[in-house]
Design a protein around this motif. Structure first.
Motif, PDB file in Angstrom:
ATOM      1  N   MET A   1      42.906  79.559  59.981  1.00  7.71           N
ATOM      2  CA  MET A   1      42.859  78.211  59.404  1.00  7.71           C
ATOM      3  C   MET A   1      43.528  78.208  58.039  1.00  7.71           C
ATOM      4  N   ARG A   2      44.439  77.302  57.815  1.00  5.89           N
ATOM      5  CA  ARG A   2      45.152  77.253  56.553  1.00  5.89           C
ATOM      6  C   ARG A   2      44.260  76.678  55.456  1.00  5.89           C
ATOM      7  N   SER A   3      44.381  77.237  54.263  1.00  5.70           N
ATOM      8  CA  SER A   3      43.660  76.690  53.129  1.00  5.70           C
ATOM      9  C   SER A   3      44.497  75.594  52.490  1.00  5.70           C
ATOM     10  N   HIS A   4      43.812  74.661  51.861  1.00  5.80           N
ATOM     11  CA  HIS A   4      44.485  73.535  51.241  1.00  5.80           C
ATOM     12  C   HIS A   4      44.084  73.453  49.784  1.00  5.80           C
TER      13      HIS A   4
ATOM     14  N   VAL B   1      45.280  68.077  51.816  1.00  8.22           N
ATOM     15  CA  VAL B   1      43.881  67.819  52.194  1.00  8.22           C
ATOM     16  C   VAL B   1      43.541  68.209  53.623  1.00  8.22           C
ATOM     17  N   GLY B   2      44.502  68.698  54.403  1.00  5.85           N
ATOM     18  CA  GLY B   2      44.210  69.089  55.772  1.00  5.85           C
ATOM     19  C   GLY B   2      44.256  67.915  56.739  1.00  5.85           C
ATOM     20  N   ASN B   3      43.601  68.051  57.890  1.00  6.00           N
ATOM     21  CA  ASN B   3      43.695  67.077  58.977  1.00  6.00           C
ATOM     22  C   ASN B   3      42.547  66.077  59.022  1.00  6.00           C
ATOM     23  N   ASP B   4      41.751  66.008  57.967  1.00  5.60           N
ATOM     24  CA  ASP B   4      40.685  65.017  57.926  1.00  5.60           C
ATOM     25  C   ASP B   4      41.306  63.671  57.565  1.00  5.60           C
ATOM     26  N   TYR B   5      41.403  62.780  58.552  1.00  2.76           N
ATOM     27  CA  TYR B   5      42.103  61.511  58.348  1.00  2.76           C
ATOM     28  C   TYR B   5      41.361  60.556  57.421  1.00  2.76           C
ATOM     29  N   ARG B   6      40.116  60.828  57.135  1.00  4.37           N
ATOM     30  CA  ARG B   6      39.405  60.018  56.142  1.00  4.37           C
ATOM     31  C   ARG B   6      40.018  60.213  54.763  1.00  4.37           C
TER      32      ARG B   6
END
Length: 353
Positions: free
Chosen positions: A1-4, A277-282
């Motif tokens: 998992m990539r860090s952001h 911020v990654g894949n959290d669409y919020r």
């Protein structure tokens, strides 16, 4: 998992604040900077005096509408691109792959060639209609069959309709040089000469799409976990896909209607936001809105200065080329110059993975 970089709530909130500040700075710069020199006092007076001077009128009637259009179009294209990448699960997806740009472009060219439509206001409605029709066709084709809407079918349908409408557009332009001259600047993607009226025409669609897009942020994030997982959590995935596709049509269709087919914003900005911020669409969607608006504002500022009269590039292009390009480069060319290396990088990374 990539860090952001922005992993915690505090960092993400601070990032949003920084994004708002960046947007305000680029918005102010877009209003202030250009061929006509504007001082800070003149800029402030333009919004206060009942009898504006000629320079102040330039600010109110030309630069302010242009800046607001760039902000809305950039934010909408970035959000549409983020939704497209979620729907198709393709990191290279952008509004152009949905056939929206091509459908809108063909509608404008056909209206100019066959019905003598020539005003920007008319172009706005015609382009919106073309984008909507093209998007509905793509969604219908992608949903056909027993398996329903799938990322692969949606991508293939979009690519097919893009090729179809692009071929029709080129065919009309080849046989009608007058139409080519009328729509060439619009086809390259530009916000020059647009008025606030052209923005207010599509603003209700933008607002509705923005609200619905943010409302879909949680379901879209769940959908990224997989179709079966989303259904197991009680999600009606068909409705999520349909509403997401509707948002793409409204966001990208409105952007194309106002500014023409501006490319690469919907590809570049979501990846920058995803890196942060990654894949959290919020969180991803608000970042896309802020960064997309800033990105197009900066590109538009660069478009003004690239071949500004008296500049080194303008002297290099002295003569016919400079006259064809007017006093500045269409912003769509600037976004393409920025986006192509980005596209190649993402494509190579996707292949290696």
């Amino acid at each position: 998992m990539r860090s952001h970089p922005f992993r915690t709530l505090t960092l993400r909130t601070l990032g949003l604040v920084a994004g708002v500040l960046l947007l305000l700075v680029t918005l102010t710069g877009s209003i202030k900077w250009g061929l006509t020199q504007v001082g800070w006092q003149t800029l402030l007076n333009a919004f206060q005096t009942p009898e504006p001077t000629q320079v102040e009128l330039v600010i109110l009637n030309t630069r302010l509408p242009r800046a607001l259009i760039a902000l809305c179009v950039g934010a909408s294209l970035a959000m549409a691109g983020a939704l497209m990448q979620a729907l198709t699960r393709n990191p290279l997806a952008s509004p152009g792959i949905f056939g929206i740009n091509a459908g809108a472009a063909f509608a404008v060219v056909a209206a100019a060639a066959f019905f003598s439509v020539a005003s920007f206001q008319a172009y706005t409605w015609v382009a919106f209609a073309g984008a909507a029709i093209s998007g509905l066709i793509v969604y219908g084709l992608g949903s056909a069959g027993r398996t329903g809407l799938t990322p692969l079918k949606l991508t293939l349908a979009g690519a097919a309709m893009t090729a179809f409408f692009s071929t029709l557009t080129q065919g009309v332009l080849v046989t009608d040089e007058t139409t080519l001259e009328e729509v060439l600047f619009w086809l390259s993607g530009s916000i020059v000469g647009r008025s606030l009226q052209s923005l207010t025409t599509v603003l209700p669609f933008f607002i509705a799409a923005w609200a619905l897009t943010f409302a879909l942020s949680r379901p879209v994030t769940t959908l990224l976990m997989g179709e079966n997982v989303a259904r197991g959590l009680g999600q009606r995935t068909g409705w999520v896909k349909f509403l997401s596709a509707l948002c793409v049509m409204l966001l990208a269709g409105g952007a194309v209607a106002v500014a023409g087919p501006i490319g690469m914003v919907g590809l570049v900005v979501p990846h920058i936001a995803r890196f942060l911020v990654g894949n959290d669409y919020r969180w991803l969607l608000p970042y896309c809105a802020l960064l997309g608006g800033s990105f197009l504002l900066l590109a538009d500022i660069g478009a003004r200065y690239l071949i500004m009269p008296g500049g080194p590039v303008a002297e290099l292009l002295a003569g016919t080329a400079a006259r064809v390009l007017s006093d500045e480069v269409p912003v769509g060319i600037i976004t393409a110059l920025i986006g192509v290396p980005f596209f190649i990088t993402i494509a190579r990374r996707s292949v290696s993975e």
